[in-house]
Scaffold this motif. Structure first.
Motif, short mmCIF file in Angstrom:
data_model
loop_
_atom_site.label_atom_id
_atom_site.label_comp_id
_atom_site.label_asym_id
_atom_site.label_seq_id
_atom_site.Cartn_x
_atom_site.Cartn_y
_atom_site.Cartn_z
N ARG A 81 0.74 -1.23 0.01
CA ARG A 81 0.08 -0.08 -0.13
C ARG A 81 0.95 1.36 -0.10
O ARG A 81 1.90 1.37 0.79
N VAL A 82 0.61 2.38 -0.91
CA VAL A 82 1.45 3.48 -1.01
C VAL A 82 0.32 4.49 -0.58
O VAL A 82 -0.92 4.42 -1.20
N SER A 83 0.48 5.47 0.21
CA SER A 83 -0.38 6.50 0.44
C SER A 83 0.18 7.71 0.91
O SER A 83 1.46 7.87 1.17
N ALA A 84 -0.48 8.85 0.63
CA ALA A 84 0.03 10.16 1.07
C ALA A 84 -1.33 10.97 1.20
O ALA A 84 -2.11 10.86 0.95
N LYS A 85 -0.84 12.12 2.30
CA LYS A 85 -2.03 12.95 2.86
C LYS A 85 -1.28 14.47 2.91
O LYS A 85 -0.22 14.47 3.43
N THR A 86 -2.20 15.23 2.93
CA THR A 86 -1.86 16.75 3.46
C THR A 86 -2.25 16.86 5.16
O THR A 86 -2.79 16.10 5.41
N ASN A 87 -2.09 18.02 5.48
CA ASN A 87 -2.24 18.17 6.84
C ASN A 87 -4.02 17.84 7.01
O ASN A 87 -4.60 18.20 5.95
N GLY A 88 -4.10 17.47 8.23
CA GLY A 88 -5.51 17.47 8.37
C GLY A 88 -5.93 15.63 9.14
O GLY A 88 -4.87 15.11 9.17
N TRP A 89 -7.02 15.57 9.78
CA TRP A 89 -7.25 14.58 10.64
C TRP A 89 -8.02 13.74 9.52
O TRP A 89 -9.12 13.80 8.92
N ILE A 90 -7.54 12.37 9.68
CA ILE A 90 -8.13 11.24 8.84
C ILE A 90 -8.48 10.04 10.05
O ILE A 90 -7.44 9.60 10.66
N ALA A 91 -9.58 9.60 10.26
CA ALA A 91 -9.94 8.40 10.87
C ALA A 91 -8.96 7.33 10.68
O ALA A 91 -9.07 6.77 9.40
N GLY A 92 -8.58 6.79 11.84
CA GLY A 92 -7.49 5.71 11.48
C GLY A 92 -6.24 6.01 11.35
O GLY A 92 -5.32 4.82 11.01
N ASN A 93 -5.77 7.28 10.95
CA ASN A 93 -4.41 7.70 10.55
C ASN A 93 -3.94 8.24 11.70
O ASN A 93 -4.43 9.55 11.98
N PRO A 94 -2.50 8.10 12.20
CA PRO A 94 -2.11 8.75 13.41
C PRO A 94 -1.40 10.07 12.91
O PRO A 94 -1.06 10.85 13.96
N TYR A 95 -1.36 10.60 11.68
CA TYR A 95 -0.43 11.69 11.42
C TYR A 95 -1.45 12.80 11.12
O TYR A 95 -2.56 12.64 10.34
N LEU A 96 -1.07 13.93 11.80
CA LEU A 96 -2.10 15.26 11.46
C LEU A 96 -1.48 16.04 10.37
O LEU A 96 -1.86 16.74 9.83
N ASP A 97 -0.16 15.87 10.60
CA ASP A 97 0.66 16.72 9.45
C ASP A 97 0.83 16.01 7.99
O ASP A 97 0.18 14.90 7.96
#
Length: 113
Positions: A81-97
């Motif tokens: 699995r390859v994933s990327a996100k910007t700042n913000g809250w996503i359920a189940g994801n521990p990273y806010l940044d």
């Protein structure tokens, strides 16, 4: 939902804090066959959230992920699995940044459909 032979996931979210409501949306396709032994899941999300519970300004964000499954046996699959996100809250994801990640593992289907 299924359109033709394509399995889709469509999600609309509403986020609330003390003073405002914001939105989120997600679109994903899953269980896409590539040959006999490979399957893909892919999705993207977009949202508008306050930076904190008391913040009154909206901030746009987004995320995307691609997961590849390769059959080893009928019930066991290897996945990446390859994933990327910007700042913000996503359920189940521990990273806010902002964050990008690669995961790999073994999936074992213990209940057959």
């Amino acid at each position: 939902m299924k359109i033709g032979g394509t399995k889709l996931l469509v999600v609309a979210n509403r986020f609330s804090n003390k003073t405002m409501n914001t939105f989120g949306a997600e679109l994903a396709t899953y269980d896409v066959r590539i040959g006999r032994s490979v399957r893909l899941n892919a999705g993207a999300s977009v949202w508008s959230q306050p930076k904190s519970y008391l913040d009154q300004q909206q901030h746009l964000g987004g995320a995307a992920q691609l997961t590849t499954f390769v059959s080893i046996t009928g019930d066991i699959q290897a996945y990446t699995r390859v994933s990327a996100k910007t700042n913000g809250w996503i359920a189940g994801n521990p990273y806010l940044d902002n964050n990008a990640a690669v995961q790999a593992g073994i999936k074992w289907n213990v209940i057959r459909r």
